[in-house]
Scaffold this active site. Structure first.
Site, PDB file in Angstrom:
ATOM      1  N   ASP A  14       0.863  -1.181   0.000  1.00 39.79           N
ATOM      2  CA  ASP A  14       0.000   0.000   0.000  1.00 39.79           C
ATOM      3  C   ASP A  14       0.903   1.236   0.000  1.00 39.79           C
ATOM      4  O   ASP A  14       2.125   1.137   0.198  1.00 39.79           O
ATOM      5  CB  ASP A  14      -0.870  -0.052   1.265  1.00 39.79           C
ATOM      6  N   GLY A  49      -5.460   3.062  -2.621  1.00 42.59           N
ATOM      7  CA  GLY A  49      -6.766   3.663  -2.844  1.00 42.59           C
ATOM      8  C   GLY A  49      -6.670   4.926  -3.671  1.00 42.59           C
ATOM      9  O   GLY A  49      -7.686   5.433  -4.163  1.00 42.59           O
TER      10      GLY A  49
END
Length: 277
Positions: A14, A49
């Site tokens: 991430d 994201g």
């Protein structure tokens, strides 16, 4: 190399709260470790994201080939920045999701292909971009005609307000969507078919690897499936307590402020001597 990790061929990470430090940047030490990963022929996947335009500006500073999974899996780009997969939410689905009472203090964002449409300019959100490659567009959602989007994003410093909004949207019958808190202050809605783990599996299939040959690093609830699906999942020390409790069997490593990802890779995957660099 640690024997538990001897079959690892893929590094998945991430960005925010994980690979990036609290200043939303990749440290020089982390860059050096990822360059060594590339030299030793590891496949590198960033799964975030963030929108792809935003994320590409960040991962380009690594100066190594990286597959990019963005918008929690709604987009996949090759190391050459070729779009390999794309999925957008239908306009009517988004419009129905927003057809609830939303506290005017909450920042609402629709991720579009080239801009992010929002009801208010949020300096805190802008601060996540050290380079403004993905620009905001101020809109009135009451008069907006095209609600088609990559994902829906809500931000507020009060987590409980976002929880109440999440419950209102789900109660409103948005059965095509699933949600995740990438941070306690950030609520996201995506199509049910979209998830980081699904997108990562697509990349690995293309490259001839399995999920069991991958190690993943994350700090948010949008990382749960990814962390659970890979051969080894690592939770950042700075992750919310609830995430650590949700995945109690996973190892917790140093924080993003301590270059936790890079130090783990150096000490457990690459030569031990790199951990002392």
């Amino acid at each position: 190399m640690n024997s538990e990790l001897k079959n690892i061929k893929v590094i998945v990470t991430d960005l925010d709260g994980t690979l990036l430090n609290p200043q939303h940047k990749i440290s020089d030490y982390t860059k050096s470790i990822f360059q060594e990963l590339h030299n030793q022929n590891y496949l590198i996947v960033v799964a975030t994201g963030r929108h792809h335009l935003d994320a590409m500006a960040i991962i380009s500073t690594l100066d190594v080939p990286v597959y990019l999974v963005s918008s929690n899996g709604a987009r996949i780009h090759s190391p050459e920045k070729e779009e390999l997969f794309a999925f957008d939410l239908n306009s009517e689905v988004v419009k129905a999701a927003l057809n609830v009472e939303i506290d005017p203090e909450i920042t609402v964002v629709l991720f579009k292909e080239n801009v992010w449409q929002t009801n208010k300019l949020n300096e805190k959100l802008n601060s996540f971009q050290t380079e403004l490659k993905y620009l905001p567009e101020l809109v009135d959602f009451k008069t907006l005609e095209d609600f088609g989007a990559i994902k829906i994003f809500f931000a507020h410093d009060n987590h409980e307000k976002l929880v109440a909004l999440k419950e209102a949207i789900l109660a409103n019958g948005s059965s095509a969507l699933h949600h995740a808190f990438s941070l306690p202050t950030c609520l996201e809605f995506m199509d049910k078919s979209v998830d980081k783990a699904v997108a990562i599996a697509r990349v690995l299939e293309k490259e001839g690897f399995t999920m069991q040959e991958a190690v993943s690093f994350g700090d948010g609830f949008n990382d749960v499936q990814m962390l659970s699906a890979t051969g080894k999942g690592l939770i950042m020390g700075n992750a919310p307590v609830l995430l650590k409790e949700t995945l109690p069997n996973l190892e917790i490593i140093k924080t993003n402020a301590e270059d936790g990802v890079a130090h783990y890779i150096a000490s457990r995957i690459l030569d031990e001597k790199l951990a002392e660099c």
